[in-house]
Every structure is written in C-alpha cells, then in structure tokens.
Design an enzyme around this catalytic site. Structure first.
Site, PDB file in Angstrom:
ATOM      1  N   ASP A 109      56.655 -51.587  20.554  1.00  0.00           N
ATOM      2  CA  ASP A 109      56.790 -53.082  20.856  1.00  0.00           C
ATOM      3  C   ASP A 109      57.802 -53.304  21.415  1.00  0.00           C
ATOM      4  O   ASP A 109      58.830 -53.311  21.031  1.00  0.00           O
ATOM      5  CB  ASP A 109      56.388 -53.884  19.781  1.00  0.00           C
ATOM      6  CG  ASP A 109      56.025 -55.285  19.906  1.00  0.00           C
ATOM      7  OD1 ASP A 109      56.539 -55.849  21.073  1.00  0.00           O
ATOM      8  OD2 ASP A 109      55.575 -55.959  19.058  1.00  0.00           O
ATOM      9  N   HIS A 110      57.635 -53.613  22.864  1.00  0.00           N
ATOM     10  CA  HIS A 110      58.956 -53.852  23.671  1.00  0.00           C
ATOM     11  C   HIS A 110      59.665 -55.036  23.316  1.00  0.00           C
ATOM     12  O   HIS A 110      60.910 -55.556  23.925  1.00  0.00           O
ATOM     13  CB  HIS A 110      58.710 -53.529  25.240  1.00  0.00           C
ATOM     14  CG  HIS A 110      59.904 -53.265  26.046  1.00  0.00           C
ATOM     15  ND1 HIS A 110      60.984 -53.071  25.591  1.00  0.00           N
ATOM     16  CD2 HIS A 110      59.951 -52.869  27.471  1.00  0.00           C
ATOM     17  CE1 HIS A 110      61.800 -52.770  26.449  1.00  0.00           C
ATOM     18  NE2 HIS A 110      61.239 -52.675  27.615  1.00  0.00           N
ATOM     19  N   ARG A 111      59.000 -56.185  22.673  1.00  0.00           N
ATOM     20  CA  ARG A 111      59.726 -57.298  22.283  1.00  0.00           C
ATOM     21  C   ARG A 111      60.598 -57.108  21.194  1.00  0.00           C
ATOM     22  O   ARG A 111      61.544 -57.888  21.253  1.00  0.00           O
ATOM     23  CB  ARG A 111      58.323 -58.219  21.700  1.00  0.00           C
ATOM     24  CG  ARG A 111      57.217 -58.536  22.493  1.00  0.00           C
ATOM     25  CD  ARG A 111      56.313 -59.324  21.929  1.00  0.00           C
ATOM     26  NE  ARG A 111      55.641 -58.746  20.754  1.00  0.00           N
ATOM     27  CZ  ARG A 111      55.022 -59.204  19.789  1.00  0.00           C
ATOM     28  NH1 ARG A 111      54.492 -60.459  19.805  1.00  0.00           N
ATOM     29  NH2 ARG A 111      54.255 -58.472  18.843  1.00  0.00           N
TER      30      ARG A 111
END
Length: 506
Positions: A476-478
């Site tokens: 999850d790049h967040r």
C-alpha cells in the site's frame, strides 16, 4: 397430541446474514436430535456445518439444496413427540389409507339449505378446476380416478343445488370478474420534451445577451435562479450556476467509490454470437470478487520484485523434512517463508500495520498473524496462522498442513480466517516467474512466491548453477514508500539465502 416445532437458521457469526445451502442431511420422517448436523451452508468465507437445536421427527422441509437461506428463516418443522415406528419404517412408495378416512361413514348428499350455506361459506372450494391435484395417494389408477371423480362431482352437485334453491344461474352465483387494470397513460419524459419541442415553459425574465451566454456555457436558463429585481436573471447568475455545476462534477469525479458500490459497465448480449451458459456467482467466489475489488479500488498498489538464491536453504529443507513429516506436517518453502516474514515484520513494523483513514491514524499491530492463501475447488481461502513469531518452523509446517487440509475439506471456519496482519501466497507449485498479488485489505502488504528454478549465477569469476526463488511484494503506497519496500524485500531475500540471519537479526 403432536407438538409441532420449527427449526430456524441460527446466527452463524458476525456480519453473516445468509448463506447458500450446499448439502441437506435430513429427510421427512427421519428422527433428528439436538446437536445433530442437519445441513452444510456456504457463507461468504467458508462452509459451515449447522447443528439442529430441536429434537423430534421431521414433518416438512421448507428449503432445498441451492437455496439462499437467511438467518431466522424456517428450515424444517418437526414433531417433538416423535412419530410411530411403523410410519418411519414404511417404504416411501407405499401410502396406506388413513384409518380415520376408512372408518368414516359414506358421505350423504346435503339438503338444499345445507348446500346453499356451504356454497356461501366456501365458494372457492366448490369450483376447484379438475386439473388441480386433490389426492397424493399412490392408489391404483382406476381407484384414484374414481375417488377423484367423486370428490369433484359431489361439491359440484351441492353447488348446483344451492343456486337452484336461490333461483340463480351459475353465472349469477359466481363472483364477478375483477376489472383489468388499465394501462398507465403515456407521458413523454421531460428531457425528451425538450428535444422534441413539446415542452411548454413560462418565459423567464432574462435579457437576450444573458440567454446567449447561457447557451454558450451549456446552461439551462430555466434552472438558473435570478438574483435581480423581481427574480430577473443576470449574467452573473448564469456564471455562478455554471461554476456550481462544474464544482459538483469535479467533486463527484474525485470522490473514491464506496466499497460494494462500484457499478460495472453493462455487458453486451453474448448469446447473439453463440451458445453461452450462465452460472450463479455465490459463496466464496462472490465474496472473493467483492473483497478484491474493494482492495484494488481502495489501495494504491505497487509491486516490487526480487530474487533469492535458496540453494543452501533447499539442502537444509531436505535434511529436516523427515522431522516435519514425523510431526504430521510438510517442510515446504511456504512454511519457511512464514518464519522469515515474521522476523522481517519485526524489523519493518510498518508492514504489520493498517491505515484508518476515517481517523487519519496508522494502526501498528503488536501481534504477528500471517495468512496463507490456499487454492480450493470453491475459490481462494486464506487461513491465518497466529503468533508466527513464537513458533519454530516444524510447528509452523504442521499447523500450515492442518489448516490447508481443513480448507480443502470445507471444514475451515470463519475464526480460522480472521485477524491476519500480513499474507503470503505461493504459486510455485503451478508455475510462473513473477506476478502482482493484490493486497488483502485492511493489510498493507502481501508476499508472492513463484516457482524456483536452476539459473546460472556469476560467482567467483564463473557461472554456477543456483536454485533461484522469485519474490513479488505488493504494498500500500499510502503507508509504504518504494525504498522501504525494496529494503524489506531484500531483507527477506537475504534471510532465504542466509538462514543464520534469522538467529542473528530475527
């Protein structure tokens, strides 16, 4: 006296409101006891064995295999006092005549007054069509036909006697036909009226140049609220209305779709090109589709790839495999990956977390529960092994084998698949060199293993054959940056290549 009780589908678990009936283990006339398994129900995540909460002899079953059953729905009725042994033991193709019916005296033809009273009380029962089945008895055809004819003729005669006594015809005695509903009057939709020119609107107070501006901006002048004297529409009113429309469109485009509310584009009619077959998507397959769509629409996915030289690890695995087999498990690369990932999650805690966007918080988990994707004939299931960091590889191999078998045997429970903080999926038994696994929301990362193979590696000035394991990490790049993902995956690869690191850093 008989005491009829109902068995209703009980509450199966949190957020489970219904399921598909896969297998029914009871039949009318059979005896059921409390706690006895009566059916298998497929929910969104697993097949659940449902026990009976009542005891007695089953009278009627109100569901059939393939039905969707909701919590609280009546599944069957039972006689709590039980049934006679003779009735239970009687073959299903033989139906004995009822003792009460056999002992009843011959029916007498009713008098005119009695027939009239019967006709007024039960007109619908006297005009049953001959095509409706009146008896379920398995009597010989001739006897059944005679009985059916008698049953049809006697109410018919009674009905005719009743209407003759009242001096009416059959048409006058029967209830009048209900008038057919008249079709709704057609009215042209408002938008079509605009196009066809049939819509009549009152003139709006606006100058010609204001109307021209509205046409140029694509604004319906009739929808603009005028702020001038007497509600007169000015150019500023048209511009403000156009700006409000544009803001609403941009806001809707930027709002992420809610889980479960994604609208698929309409499909074409495939049947016009050839023969097709439609199969209901239910149970595990439907839930998997919904969950993966939610994960993909919620999480900005990035996948990082790497390779691990597991030549020495494979030698150790083969050496300790008999020990795992004696304990009831199987020493697989997945079992070793469980221990490797548990150690890596301690070094990189952001991979063992979740994101709470509603509260704008990161939830770091103090436990390490790892799910392992299992391929079954019903779809993808993910049993969760708890406290992976507190178990050795042999213990993990045994527990992994047991949970995988439960998933394939449809014995896995919802509790077995909840609470995971990280996931491993291994496609090496099938093939492939790399893939991009989808993160199992609300987790933030998943590790994929592909098939290991012998490849030439440049070592010490020459090529040597080495066993290479492809690794694929989606995250999850967040929460996770690309550099952190690369470090995590490199740490995992080195742990595979140098198992001693698990003792030093794990």
């Amino acid at each position: 006296m008989e005491s009829v009780i109902e068995f209703k589908l009980p509450v199966l678990g949190e957020n489970i409101e219904q399921g598909d009936l896969v297998r029914l283990m009871i039949a009318p006339g059979a005896t059921v006891s409390e706690g006895q398994t009566v059916m298998e129900l497929e929910t969104d995540k697993a097949v659940i064995e449902v026990p009976s909460s009542v005891s007695g002899t089953i009278k009627e079953i109100l569901v059939k295999e393939g039905d969707k059953i909701k919590v609280g729905q009546v599944v069957f009725t039972a006689d709590s006092n039980g049934a006679s042994a003779a009735a239970v033991a009687q073959p299903p193709h033989q139906v004995e005549p009822s003792p009460k019916r056999a002992a009843a005296p011959p029916a007498k033809r009713p008098s005119g007054e009695q027939a009239a009273a019967a006709a007024k009380l039960q007109p619908s029962s006297l005009v049953q069509p001959p095509s409706q089945p009146l008896s379920q008895s398995a009597a010989p055809p001739a006897r059944a036909a005679a009985a059916g004819e008698f049953r049809l003729q006697e109410p018919r005669l009674a009905f005719q006697a009743a209407i003759r006594a009242e001096g009416k015809t059959e048409e006058q005695a029967l209830p009048p036909d209900q008038p057919r509903p008249r079709p709704a009057a057609f009215s042209m939709p408002a938008q079509l009226g605009k196009v066809a020119g049939t819509e009549h609107r009152e003139a709006v107070p606006a100058a010609p140049h204001t109307r021209r501006l509205a046409r140029e901006l694509g604004v319906d002048i009739y929808e603009v609220k005028g702020a001038g004297p007497g509600g007169r529409i000015r150019e500023d009113d048209v511009k403000a209305h156009a700006k409000a429309l544009l803001t609403a469109v941009v806001s809707a485009a930027q709002t992420p779709p809610r889980a479960g509310h994604f609208v698929e584009p309409k499909l074409p009619d495939f049947a016009k090109w050839g023969k097709i077959e439609r199969v209901s998507m239910r149970g595990v397959r439907r839930k998997t589709a919904e969950h993966l769509a939610e994960s993909w629409n919620t999480i900005p996915h990035v996948t990082q790839h790497d390779r691990a030289d597991i030549t020495e690890l494979e030698q150790l695995r083969a050496r300790f495999a008999p020990k795992a087999e004696q304990a009831g498990g199987k020493m697989t690369v997945t079992a070793i990956a469980l221990k490797v990932c548990a150690a890596a999650l301690k070094v990189f805690p952001q991979f063992n977390a979740s994101i709470d966007m509603e509260k704008t918080e990161i939830v770091y988990k103090q436990y390490i529960h790892i799910g392992v994707a299992a391929d079954t004939d019903r779809g993808l299931l993910v049993p969760v092994i708890r406290d992976v960091d507190k178990k050795n590889i042999v213990e993990l191999a045994v527990e992994l084998s047991q949970l995988s078998q439960k998933a394939r045997d449809k014995k896995i429970t919802l509790a077995d698949m909840e609470g995971g903080s990280f996931t491993i999926t291994n496609l090496g038994g099938i093939g492939g060199t790399a893939f991009t696994p989808i993160v199992n929301h609300p987790e933030v990362a998943i590790l994929g293993l592909s098939r290991s193979r012998i490849e030439p590696e440049w070592i010490g000035g020459k090529f040597e054959p080495r066993l290479i394991l492809p690794l694929s990490l989606s995250y999850d790049h967040r929460l996770i940056d690309g550099a952190d993902a690369a470090r995590f995956l490199r740490w995992v690869a080195e742990a595979f290549e140098q198992p001693f690191l698990l003792s030093v850093q794990g």
